[in-house]
Scaffold this active site. Structure first.
Site, mmCIF file in Angstrom:
data_model
loop_
_atom_site.group_PDB
_atom_site.id
_atom_site.type_symbol
_atom_site.label_atom_id
_atom_site.label_comp_id
_atom_site.label_asym_id
_atom_site.label_seq_id
_atom_site.Cartn_x
_atom_site.Cartn_y
_atom_site.Cartn_z
ATOM 1 N N ASN A 1 -1.085 1.270 5.908
ATOM 2 C CA ASN A 1 -0.242 0.299 5.205
ATOM 3 C C ASN A 1 0.269 -0.667 6.254
ATOM 4 O O ASN A 1 0.854 -0.258 7.246
ATOM 5 C CB ASN A 1 0.928 0.997 4.506
ATOM 6 C CG ASN A 1 1.852 -0.024 3.826
ATOM 7 O OD1 ASN A 1 1.421 -1.126 3.494
ATOM 8 N ND2 ASN A 1 3.115 0.340 3.657
ATOM 9 N N GLY A 2 0.033 -1.964 6.049
ATOM 10 C CA GLY A 2 0.533 -2.967 6.999
ATOM 11 C C GLY A 2 -0.568 -3.959 7.332
ATOM 12 O O GLY A 2 -1.563 -4.076 6.627
ATOM 13 N N CYS B 1 0.840 -1.208 0.000
ATOM 14 C CA CYS B 1 0.000 0.000 0.000
ATOM 15 C C CYS B 1 0.867 1.247 0.000
ATOM 16 O O CYS B 1 1.993 1.257 0.467
ATOM 17 C CB CYS B 1 -0.883 0.017 1.237
ATOM 18 S SG CYS B 1 -1.842 -1.482 1.425
ATOM 19 N N GLU C 1 16.830 -17.383 -11.040
ATOM 20 C CA GLU C 1 16.474 -15.984 -11.324
ATOM 21 C C GLU C 1 15.772 -15.869 -12.668
ATOM 22 O O GLU C 1 14.787 -15.155 -12.818
ATOM 23 C CB GLU C 1 17.723 -15.112 -11.277
ATOM 24 C CG GLU C 1 17.556 -13.685 -11.743
ATOM 25 C CD GLU C 1 16.597 -12.848 -10.895
ATOM 26 O OE1 GLU C 1 16.122 -13.333 -9.861
ATOM 27 O OE2 GLU C 1 16.308 -11.705 -11.314
ATOM 28 N N TRP D 1 -2.996 -2.637 -1.618
ATOM 29 C CA TRP D 1 -2.660 -3.983 -2.089
ATOM 30 C C TRP D 1 -3.350 -4.916 -1.130
ATOM 31 O O TRP D 1 -3.018 -4.989 0.050
ATOM 32 C CB TRP D 1 -1.145 -4.176 -2.070
ATOM 33 C CG TRP D 1 -0.668 -5.459 -2.666
ATOM 34 C CD1 TRP D 1 -0.549 -5.764 -4.002
ATOM 35 C CD2 TRP D 1 -0.243 -6.639 -1.961
ATOM 36 N NE1 TRP D 1 -0.063 -7.032 -4.169
ATOM 37 C CE2 TRP D 1 0.124 -7.602 -2.942
ATOM 38 C CE3 TRP D 1 -0.131 -6.970 -0.620
ATOM 39 C CZ2 TRP D 1 0.598 -8.864 -2.611
ATOM 40 C CZ3 TRP D 1 0.346 -8.226 -0.278
ATOM 41 C CH2 TRP D 1 0.692 -9.171 -1.270
ATOM 42 N N GLU E 1 7.215 -13.954 -12.999
ATOM 43 C CA GLU E 1 6.582 -12.794 -12.363
ATOM 44 C C GLU E 1 6.106 -11.756 -13.359
ATOM 45 O O GLU E 1 5.203 -10.987 -13.040
ATOM 46 C CB GLU E 1 7.503 -12.163 -11.321
ATOM 47 C CG GLU E 1 8.754 -11.528 -11.833
ATOM 48 C CD GLU E 1 9.538 -10.853 -10.706
ATOM 49 O OE1 GLU E 1 8.926 -10.399 -9.729
ATOM 50 O OE2 GLU E 1 10.766 -10.791 -10.812
ATOM 51 N N ARG F 1 4.448 0.490 -6.205
ATOM 52 C CA ARG F 1 4.405 -0.395 -5.030
ATOM 53 C C ARG F 1 3.425 -1.546 -5.223
ATOM 54 O O ARG F 1 3.430 -2.511 -4.481
ATOM 55 C CB ARG F 1 4.046 0.422 -3.783
ATOM 56 C CG ARG F 1 5.040 1.512 -3.429
ATOM 57 C CD ARG F 1 4.474 2.477 -2.397
ATOM 58 N NE ARG F 1 4.343 1.877 -1.087
ATOM 59 C CZ ARG F 1 5.301 1.925 -0.145
ATOM 60 N NH1 ARG F 1 6.433 2.540 -0.419
ATOM 61 N NH2 ARG F 1 5.131 1.382 1.025
ATOM 62 N N LYS G 1 12.033 -14.336 -12.967
ATOM 63 C CA LYS G 1 11.702 -13.202 -13.843
ATOM 64 C C LYS G 1 10.607 -13.569 -14.833
ATOM 65 O O LYS G 1 9.653 -12.820 -15.039
ATOM 66 C CB LYS G 1 12.964 -12.781 -14.604
ATOM 67 C CG LYS G 1 13.944 -11.975 -13.769
ATOM 68 C CD LYS G 1 13.469 -10.573 -13.598
ATOM 69 C CE LYS G 1 13.990 -9.822 -12.402
ATOM 70 N NZ LYS G 1 13.853 -10.447 -11.118
ATOM 71 N N HIS H 1 17.114 -36.534 -12.091
ATOM 72 C CA HIS H 1 16.551 -37.123 -10.861
ATOM 73 C C HIS H 1 15.067 -36.806 -10.747
ATOM 74 O O HIS H 1 14.538 -36.652 -9.654
ATOM 75 C CB HIS H 1 17.330 -36.620 -9.640
ATOM 76 C CG HIS H 1 18.772 -36.990 -9.670
ATOM 77 N ND1 HIS H 1 19.222 -38.273 -9.454
ATOM 78 C CD2 HIS H 1 19.859 -36.254 -9.994
ATOM 79 C CE1 HIS H 1 20.540 -38.304 -9.581
ATOM 80 N NE2 HIS H 1 20.964 -37.091 -9.911
ATOM 81 N N LYS I 1 5.965 -4.063 -5.177
ATOM 82 C CA LYS I 1 7.403 -3.809 -5.260
ATOM 83 C C LYS I 1 8.085 -4.084 -3.915
ATOM 84 O O LYS I 1 9.200 -4.543 -3.868
ATOM 85 C CB LYS I 1 7.665 -2.364 -5.672
ATOM 86 C CG LYS I 1 9.142 -2.003 -5.807
ATOM 87 C CD LYS I 1 9.826 -2.838 -6.875
ATOM 88 C CE LYS I 1 11.291 -2.520 -7.013
ATOM 89 N NZ LYS I 1 11.986 -3.454 -7.913
HETATM 90 C C1 AGP Z 1 12.127 -9.556 -7.747
HETATM 91 O O1 AGP Z 1 12.037 -9.431 -9.158
HETATM 92 C C2 AGP Z 1 10.803 -9.489 -7.072
HETATM 93 N N1 AGP Z 1 10.169 -8.259 -7.320
HETATM 94 C C3 AGP Z 1 10.848 -9.890 -5.612
HETATM 95 O O2 AGP Z 1 11.237 -11.243 -5.585
HETATM 96 C C4 AGP Z 1 11.812 -9.106 -4.693
HETATM 97 O O3 AGP Z 1 13.151 -9.394 -5.034
HETATM 98 C C5 AGP Z 1 11.555 -9.551 -3.251
HETATM 99 O O4 AGP Z 1 10.220 -9.230 -2.919
HETATM 100 C C6 AGP Z 1 12.506 -8.899 -2.243
HETATM 101 O O5 AGP Z 1 12.286 -7.523 -2.221
HETATM 102 P P1 AGP Z 1 13.382 -6.610 -1.481
HETATM 103 O O6 AGP Z 1 14.677 -6.770 -2.245
HETATM 104 O O7 AGP Z 1 12.844 -5.209 -1.543
HETATM 105 O O8 AGP Z 1 13.515 -7.113 -0.066
#
Ligand code: AGP
Length: 603
Positions: free
Chosen positions: A98-99, A2, A475, A74, A482, A27, A479, A498, A598
């Site tokens: 927010n929280g 949020c 990674e 969010w 997501e 965010r 990517k 395996h 984010k």
């Molecule tokens: C990465 O592409 C993602 N957006 C997500 O995995 C992110 O790396 C993760 O939420 C950690 O966020 P931070 O680095 O702000 O702690």
């Protein structure tokens, strides 16, 4: 997560609130709303979906007033509906939050006489505050009583009927900043929100409550005592969020990588030795490095494990933050605990850091936001110098995290007597070559754009790698998942036989990350096992590797040649570009992928 904004202004605030919320879109959110105070009366407008829906609503049903609060939500408790959207109101109180309030059900039970409109924990805050005001408390005392009753993580902003020159903010576990204007005052989740209105910001500390009027702010700490918090100047670029001519923030940030990595490396090692400005970590007596993070930051730690162990001979544990503290791991009194977080606000990572407090010898963090909670609770916070990263998919922050971690591993190797000056200089020279190699790798974009047209038709994909390319396979898969929403998995290529090799057929593209390192031949053998089963292999390697092993593959992406040790930093580029262009082909929301935020400031 949020986003919060509040303005005690001299002019109509509704447009300012909406424009500020647009700066917080990165965010992640699924509904939005604002509340303003006009003629002493609160009113609000809320809408589901993107901010354009709220703007449309305000065109048809304007909101006057020079005081206001706004929110991008969010969803945590309760789906994205108008009723669940903030601001929440109860009588003469409006609040944005927010929280997560963990004791909201108990509090609701205490307020059972009150009519709740939403499924949210946040509405409880408004109702509890209204309850205290109805008992005769002033708004200030009602907020203080309310905030002290809340358990969990929150950043909140309040407005009140009949109080045109009062806005109250409080933080516990989620960031909140006060902005200082000229006859105006502001509240915001971060400096990005406040940037267009002011460059003078006060970051609230844990437990602070801020009482704002247009002439200034009074801050009281968790004990109710007056607190004197610094007013900091925020640098212009700290709030710059524009796409720089690119179609998406993610594209801009990918192409910023050569520059920001250069700046990052120059900060940590301007010459032939690692020389960190100010306080520098000391690994001399460290017997173990415990690294904890989430998502892409966690993958950066998995790569760094190879560097700390191979260069410095330091045993490393790497943990996913959401699992770490619940495992109750024993922490050596000589351990260095290291937390990596772009936002510095990830709740799981912050909670893991707090678990190591009073256990580890040193708590380090590698962050992109200097004023973040994780930075402030570390013994030493190391900046990654990536600049603001808006795209939800982390790109330049990831590469800069790796740059910092590589420097730390080299520093540790020297402090442990494992490398001499010549070797240190050689390793740093290899790091300094990376921005140029990344620029070269980015030039492969057009080939990737073409090939991903086919990849976008897949429903599943595999990424393979060995050694430090195994986390890079993770990674690449992350990517792709997501931002294109295609299921993908990263595997150690030696592990495929395996079980996962059962997944291989013509329909499943297999991307093999294979720099010419000591494991190249084994990786190629695993690749051939895939091809023997009709797997479509996209081989990512250098020109020599392509000549040696490229026969029969679906496609080859030729990378610049590189000394293997820092190849993971370079191979982040194809992983990013493959995901980005696949997402473009699929038409997904690259910068704000569905369901994602984010910074995940809730556990
Ligand atoms: C990465 O592409 C993602 N957006 C997500 O995995 C992110 O790396 C993760 O939420 C950690 O966020 P931070 O680095 O702000 O702690």
């Amino acid at each position: 997560m949020c986003g919060i904004v509040g303005v005690l202004g001299k002019h109509e605030v509704a447009p300012i609130l909406v424009e500020t919320l647009k700066r917080l879109e990165y965010r992640g959110y699924d509904s939005a709303g604002i509340a303003t105070l006009a003629d002493g009366r609160l009113d609000r407008r809320r809408a589901v979906g993107k901010l354009v829906n709220l703007s449309d609503l305000l065109v048809h049903d304007p909101l006057p007033g020079k005081s206001g609060i706004g929110h991008t939500r969010w969803a945590t408790h309760g789906g994205p509906t108008v009723a669940n959207a903030h601001p929440h109101r109860a009588g003469g109180v409006a609040v944005v939050h927010n929280g997560i309030i963990e004791n909201y059900k108990e509090l609701r039970a205490q307020l059972s006489g009150q009519p709740f409109e939403s499924e949210t924990d946040s509405e409880t805050i408004a109702r509890l505050c209204e309850h205290h005001i109805a008992q005769g408390l002033s708004p200030r005392d009602a907020v203080t009583r309310t905030v002290n009753a809340l358990e969990g993580a929150f950043a909140v902003a309040f407005l009140f009927d009949g109080e045109p020159d009062l806005m109250i903010g409080a933080r516990k576990g989620s960031p909140l900043a006060v902005g200082h204007g000229d006859g105006e005052m502001y509240l915001g989740s971060d400096a990005i929100a406040l940037g267009p209105m002011t460059d003078r910001v006060t970051y609230l500390e844990e437990g602070d409550i801020a009482f704002l009027t247009r002439s200034g702010v009074e801050i009281r700490d968790a004990d109710g005592k007056l607190a004197n918090r610094d007013v900091r100047m925020i640098a212009g670029q700290a709030t710059q969020i524009d796409k720089g001519g690119h179609k998406h923030f993610m594209a801009k940030e990918m192409f910023e990588q050569p520059t920001v990595l250069s700046e990052c490396l120059a900060y940590y090692a301007p010459g032939d030795t690692v020389a960190i400005p100010g306080q520098s970590p000391d690994f001399t007596d460290t017997d173990r490095v415990t690294m904890v993070a989430c998502g892409t930051a966690h993958i950066a730690c998995q790569v760094a494990k190879y560097w700390f162990e191979q260069l410095a001979g330091l045993p490393c544990d790497v943990d996913i933050a959401s699992e770490f503290r619940y495992r109750e791991p024993p922490i050596s009194g000589r351990a260095t605990a290291l937390f990596v977080s772009q936002s510095g606000e990830t709740a799981d990572t912050l909670a893991a850091l707090r678990y190591t407090r009073d256990k580890a010898a040193t708590i380090l963090s590698v962050v992109n936001v200097a004023e973040s909670s994780i930075a402030r609770e570390s013994d030493l916070a190391l900046p990654i110098m990536a600049g603001v990263e808006v795209g939800v998919a982390s790109t330049k922050a990831f590469v800069c995290q790796l740059g910092v971690l590589a420097n730390l591993a080299i520093l540790a190797a020297r402090q442990k007597g494992r490398i001499d000056a010549a070797r240190e200089a050689e390793l740093l020279a290899q790091l300094r070559a990376l921005p140029g190699l990344i620029s070269q790798a980015l030039m492969g974009e057009e080939q990737i754009r073409r090939r991903t047209a086919k990849l976008a038709q897949a429903t599943s994909a595999l990424f393979l790698g060995r050694g430090p390319m195994y986390p890079m396979a993770l990674e690449g898969a992350l990517k792709l998942k997501e931002i294109s929403y295609i299921h993908a998995e990263g595997y150690a290529s030696g592990e495929l036989k395996h079980g996962p090799i059962a997944l291989v057929d013509k329909a499943v593209p297999v991307i093999v990350l294979a720099p010419r390192d000591a494991l190249f031949d084994k990786t190629i053998s695993n690749m051939q096992e895939v091809m023997a089963r009709d797997g479509r292999v996209w081989l990512v390697t250098d020109a020599v590797g392509a000549a040696q092993a490229g026969d029969g593959v679906w496609d080859t992406l030729v990378m610049p040649a590189i000394d293997p040790i820092f190849a993971p930093i370079l191979y982040a580029i194809p992983a990013q570009l493959i995901a980005y262009h696949t997402a473009l082909h699929k038409g997904t929301d690259v910068d704000q992928p569905r369901n994602l935020a984010k910074s995940v400031t809730v556990e």
